[in-house]
Design a protein around this motif. Structure first.
Motif, PDB file in Angstrom:
ATOM      1  N   UNK A   1       1.120  -0.391   0.461  1.00 31.93           N
ATOM      2  CA  UNK A   1       0.018   0.217  -0.037  1.00 31.93           C
ATOM      3  C   UNK A   1       1.141   1.024   0.296  1.00 31.93           C
ATOM      4  N   UNK A   2       2.240   1.212   1.202  1.00 29.70           N
ATOM      5  CA  UNK A   2       2.710   2.122   0.779  1.00 29.70           C
ATOM      6  C   UNK A   2       3.456   2.831  -0.593  1.00 29.70           C
TER       7      UNK A   2
ATOM      8  N   UNK B   1       4.024   5.460  -5.855  1.00 30.45           N
ATOM      9  CA  UNK B   1       3.700   5.597  -7.146  1.00 30.45           C
ATOM     10  C   UNK B   1       2.642   6.717  -7.384  1.00 30.45           C
ATOM     11  N   UNK B   2       1.832   6.889  -6.890  1.00 29.08           N
ATOM     12  CA  UNK B   2       0.615   7.567  -7.130  1.00 29.08           C
ATOM     13  C   UNK B   2       1.149   8.849  -7.209  1.00 29.08           C
TER      14      UNK B   2
ATOM     15  N   UNK C   1       1.565  11.953  -9.918  1.00 26.26           N
ATOM     16  CA  UNK C   1       0.817  13.036  -9.816  1.00 26.26           C
ATOM     17  C   UNK C   1       1.674  14.244 -10.143  1.00 26.26           C
ATOM     18  N   UNK C   2       3.099  14.446  -9.535  1.00 24.32           N
ATOM     19  CA  UNK C   2       3.760  15.045  -9.168  1.00 24.32           C
ATOM     20  C   UNK C   2       4.268  15.293 -10.918  1.00 24.32           C
ATOM     21  N   UNK C   3       4.545  14.184 -11.733  1.00 20.27           N
ATOM     22  CA  UNK C   3       5.095  14.045 -12.767  1.00 20.27           C
ATOM     23  C   UNK C   3       4.426  15.583 -13.702  1.00 20.27           C
ATOM     24  N   UNK C   4       2.357  14.730 -13.776  1.00 21.56           N
ATOM     25  CA  UNK C   4       1.465  15.194 -14.346  1.00 21.56           C
ATOM     26  C   UNK C   4       1.272  16.822 -13.773  1.00 21.56           C
TER      27      UNK C   4
END
Length: 255
Positions: A4-5, A10-11, A15-18
């Motif tokens: 989960x961590x 990774x999410x 998100x940062x890359x997006x």
């Protein structure tokens, strides 16, 4: 838990890359908008300059057209004010038609005249060439004649020299009297003449007493003849001395 961590990390990373991609896209959009605005402004400026040039050209063309119209109107008015010629124009290519034999137009007459001048010029050149050739032939003939005359003179001179040599040789072979004999003969004659003059002078010294002037004249004549005899004697002595001086030379030549 670990999965989960990792999934959360990774999410968050995605998100940062997006977010970064969105920010970069927004920046690119702003740059593109600025470029588009600048391009539109440049196009507008170019269109304005072209329209300004077109307006200027059209105004200049209108002014030029107006000026030409004014000039044309002035020329037409000047032509209207000039007097018109009532006579008809002359056609130089047309024959007069007077019914004469050999009638020609002015153009044909000019052509015939030019042809005649060319023919005369050619004939003059031919005559000039012929005259030059005749002069050269005469000069050559004269030169040949002069050469023949000089050759004849040289031949005559040689012939005369040969004849003179032959005469000298003939005289030497016949035995001409020597110079001493001629001198002695001349001296003898002069002595005889001197004796005759002395005898005449002696006779003139005893004239009759009445004749005075003839006696003086005779004495003067006798004195004159005596002077002549003395001069001849002096000349004879000089010739004898010259012969004496020349005799050694003749002997040397004979030796």
């Amino acid at each position: 838990m670990l999965q989960c961590a990792e999934r959360r990390l990774q999410e968050e990373k995605s998100l940062k890359e997006l977010v970064e991609q969105v920010n970069e896209t927004q920046k690119n959009v702003k740059v593109a908008q600025m470029k588009l605005v600048k391009g539109r402004q440049q196009i507008v400026q170019e269109v304005m300059e072209e329209s300004r040039e077109l307006l200027q050209r059209s105004s200049e063309a209108a002014k030029e057209e107006k000026r030409q119209r004014c000039e044309l109107i002035a020329q037409l008015r000047a032509l209207e004010t000039q007097p018109t010629r009532k006579g008809k124009l002359v056609d130089l290519t047309q024959i007069p038609g007077y019914g004469l034999e050999g009638e020609m137009s002015v153009v044909e007459l000019r052509e015939r005249l030019a042809l005649l001048k060319e023919t005369q010029k050619r004939e003059q050149e031919e005559k000039r060439d012929q005259i030059i050739q005749d002069k050269r032939a005469k000069s050559q003939k004269l030169q040949n004649t002069v050469e023949q005359i000089s050759l004849c003179r040289a031949a005559m001179g040689r012939t005369a020299a040969l004849r003179s040599e032959e005469k000298k040789a003939l005289a030497a072979s016949l035995g001409t009297p020597s110079q001493d004999e001629r001198v002695l003969e001349l001296q003898r004659r002069m002595e005889e003449r001197a004796a005759e003059r002395r005898r005449q002078t002696a006779q003139l010294h005893v004239p009759p007493p009445r004749v005075v002037r003839p006696q003086l004249r005779a004495q003067a004549e006798a004195q004159h003849w005596l002077e002549l005899d003395r001069s001849r004697e002096r000349r004879l002595q000089a010739m004898q001395e010259a012969d004496r001086t020349c005799q050694p030379t003749h002997h040397l030549e004979a030796a």
